[in-house]
Design an enzyme around this catalytic site. Structure first.
Site, PDB file in Angstrom:
ATOM      1  N   ARG A   1     -28.865 -38.921 143.036  1.00 37.79           N
ATOM      2  CA  ARG A   1     -27.713 -38.859 142.361  1.00 37.79           C
ATOM      3  C   ARG A   1     -26.822 -37.570 142.481  1.00 37.79           C
ATOM      4  O   ARG A   1     -25.814 -37.316 142.823  1.00 37.79           O
ATOM      5  CB  ARG A   1     -27.522 -39.213 140.792  1.00 37.79           C
ATOM      6  CG  ARG A   1     -26.308 -38.898 140.079  1.00 37.79           C
ATOM      7  CD  ARG A   1     -26.191 -39.580 138.730  1.00 37.79           C
ATOM      8  NE  ARG A   1     -27.217 -39.888 137.975  1.00 37.79           N
ATOM      9  CZ  ARG A   1     -27.818 -39.069 137.125  1.00 37.79           C
ATOM     10  NH1 ARG A   1     -27.631 -37.811 137.079  1.00 37.79           N
ATOM     11  NH2 ARG A   1     -29.134 -39.108 136.677  1.00 37.79           N
TER      12      ARG A   1
ATOM     13  N   TYR B   1       0.040 -45.620 142.174  1.00 34.65           N
ATOM     14  CA  TYR B   1      -1.097 -46.563 142.453  1.00 34.65           C
ATOM     15  C   TYR B   1      -1.610 -47.492 141.099  1.00 34.65           C
ATOM     16  O   TYR B   1      -1.730 -46.732 140.006  1.00 34.65           O
ATOM     17  CB  TYR B   1      -2.398 -46.082 143.084  1.00 34.65           C
ATOM     18  CG  TYR B   1      -3.470 -47.123 143.205  1.00 34.65           C
ATOM     19  CD1 TYR B   1      -3.407 -48.107 144.059  1.00 34.65           C
ATOM     20  CD2 TYR B   1      -4.699 -47.150 142.320  1.00 34.65           C
ATOM     21  CE1 TYR B   1      -4.490 -49.196 144.153  1.00 34.65           C
ATOM     22  CE2 TYR B   1      -5.548 -48.026 142.582  1.00 34.65           C
ATOM     23  CZ  TYR B   1      -5.368 -49.138 143.393  1.00 34.65           C
ATOM     24  OH  TYR B   1      -6.475 -50.089 143.521  1.00 34.65           O
TER      25      TYR B   1
ATOM     26  N   ASP C   1      -3.004 -37.416 145.575  1.00 32.90           N
ATOM     27  CA  ASP C   1      -3.631 -38.401 146.042  1.00 32.90           C
ATOM     28  C   ASP C   1      -2.935 -38.721 147.351  1.00 32.90           C
ATOM     29  O   ASP C   1      -1.781 -38.993 147.684  1.00 32.90           O
ATOM     30  CB  ASP C   1      -3.163 -39.607 145.057  1.00 32.90           C
ATOM     31  CG  ASP C   1      -3.910 -41.010 145.827  1.00 32.90           C
ATOM     32  OD1 ASP C   1      -4.301 -41.011 146.816  1.00 32.90           O
ATOM     33  OD2 ASP C   1      -4.012 -42.001 144.700  1.00 32.90           O
TER      34      ASP C   1
ATOM     35  N   LYS D   1      -9.798 -46.613 152.264  1.00 33.69           N
ATOM     36  CA  LYS D   1      -8.544 -47.141 152.953  1.00 33.69           C
ATOM     37  C   LYS D   1      -8.631 -46.412 154.272  1.00 33.69           C
ATOM     38  O   LYS D   1      -9.751 -46.769 155.203  1.00 33.69           O
ATOM     39  CB  LYS D   1      -7.255 -46.781 152.390  1.00 33.69           C
ATOM     40  CG  LYS D   1      -7.329 -46.843 150.645  1.00 33.69           C
ATOM     41  CD  LYS D   1      -7.260 -48.552 150.514  1.00 33.69           C
ATOM     42  CE  LYS D   1      -7.609 -48.896 148.981  1.00 33.69           C
ATOM     43  NZ  LYS D   1      -6.778 -48.159 148.087  1.00 33.69           N
TER      44      LYS D   1
END
Ligand SMILES: *Cc1c(COP(=O)(O)O)cnc(C)c1O
Length: 385
Positions: A52, A104, A176, A201
């Site tokens: 992790r 978004y 972003d 994306k």
């Protein structure tokens, strides 16, 4: 570790972070599919203890993405929203955030439905005018969250102007950068403190991975974000990290074609008799075209259209008539997609808010892929006909 920071974008995309595996010479970074790493005695290990916190495959990808954004540090998350979540967790109750009014849908939902409950206040303002931001700054303001180009109306926010305001008032500026990709725009070089990507994306580029990333040059911010990353645990697995590294090797090639196809399609749609409006920052008459030209290398493959016929039935009919474009959420993959924001990506925004931002029922968003543009134009022609 070779330093690729002085190389051009395509060379960095292919080589940064990707050292041949020292134990075997494998050119591609192996998929280290392990949760834990053996220790010689307690605390003595080869730099990896528990996956992790740190995994070599993820680490290679993080170095690669950092290099693409001219950044020193990168952290990858199990989704773009996981990355946004970590940035907002830098804040405390009563802190305030100034952000855009065309955001978004998932970010809007997280801000209003999750973090508002923790006492964080969000102001949604038209950030295309920097003076609108200053109006909302007070002693509780901590963060400016900018998304540019915006989704889906392709507004352009002046990153340098935002950075100037952020510096002056000692605020964090996070951008972003999902719609632009690091190929088109590098917010850190324009003064931003944090860059966020939905890696899902353009970076991943093949519609097969969900992932997010945060990039920064600020050691202290990185330390705080890395603490949240490990403590809250939205970290991606090694297989996904490998797939994204593979995807990024062609980012510059894909982006060139996305931009080329995007331009041809925007021009075609502009003169189409059934279309009222085309949102595309590459048009000289786009209200923020000059800012786009200043801060972006090219104009990308994202285009939104408003149909002249306002009925939702017609819009649905058009959206379902494509043969090459697929009707689906998401963007930035090699394949062309069409999306109806009002009922798909932006359904979580109340209708009134949505329409104020221009996301009307007869708006469709195109993610132009890297197919042959003649086939895409033919598909648009038949679907609109
Ligand atoms: C998709 C997207 C996100 C969210 O990313 P996920 O990987 O889907 O969690 C955030 N911002 C923008 C602009 C996006 O397009």
């Amino acid at each position: 570790m070779s330093d690729f920071s002085s190389y051009k974008f395509g060379t960095r995309a292919i080589h940064a972070g990707a050292e041949p595996d020292p134990s075997t010479g494998a050119v591609m970074t192996p998929i280290f599919q392990t949760s834990t790493f053996v220790q010689e005695y307690p605390g003595k290990h080869k730099g990896y203890a528990y996956a992790r916190g740190k995994n070599p495959t993820r680490e290679a990808l993080q170095k690669n993405i950092a290099a693409l954004e001219n950044g020193k540090h990168c952290l990858c998350f199990s989704s773009g929203m996981g990355a946004v979540d970590a940035v907002i967790k830098l804040l405390r109750p009563n802190d305030e955030v100034i952000t855009g009014d065309d955001l978004y849908g998932g970010s809007y939902r997280m801000f209003t439905k999750v973090f508002a409950n923790y006492g964080i206040k969000f102001h949604f303002v038209d950030m295309t005018k920097a003076s609108n931001i200053e109006k909302y700054i007070n002693s509780n303001t901590k963060l400016i969250w900018a998304e540019t180009p915006t989704n889906p109306t392709m507004q352009i926010i002046d990153i340098e102007a935002c950075a100037k305001i952020a510096k002056q008032h000692k605020l964090i500026l996070a951008v972003d950068n999902t719609f632009a990709s690091p190929y088109l725009q590098n917010p850190l070089s324009l003064g931003a403190d944090i860059v966020m990507h939905s890696v899902t994306k353009y970076l991943g580029g093949h519609s097969d991975v969900i992932m997010g990333a945060l990039i920064t040059n600020d050691d202290k911010l990185h330390e705080q974000l890395a603490f949240i990353h490990n403590s809250c645990g939205a970290t991606p697995g090694p297989m996904d990290s490998f797939l994204v590294m593979r995807g990024i090797k062609t980012l510059h090639l894909r982006m060139e074609r996305h931009c080329f196809n995007g331009k041809k399609i925007a021009d075609y749609l502009k003169s189409h008799p059934k279309i009222e409006k085309v949102y595309y920052p590459g048009f000289p008459e786009h209200p923020n075209h000059n800012i786009a030209k200043k801060q972006m290398r090219d104009f990308g493959g994202m285009i939104s259209i408003v149909l002249k016929d306002k009925s939702i039935d017609t819009t649905f009919k058009v959206a379902s008539s494509f043969k090459v474009f697929s009707l689906a959420e998401s963007l930035g993959g090699v394949e062309s997609l069409i999306n109806h924001p009002a009922t798909m990506t932006h359904a979580s925004i109340p209708k009134e808010e949505r329409e104020k931002a221009g996301v009307v029922d007869n708006l469709l968003r195109l993610s132009v892929g890297v197919e042959d543009v003649e086939d895409l134009l033919e598909d648009l022609k038949q679907a609109l006909g």
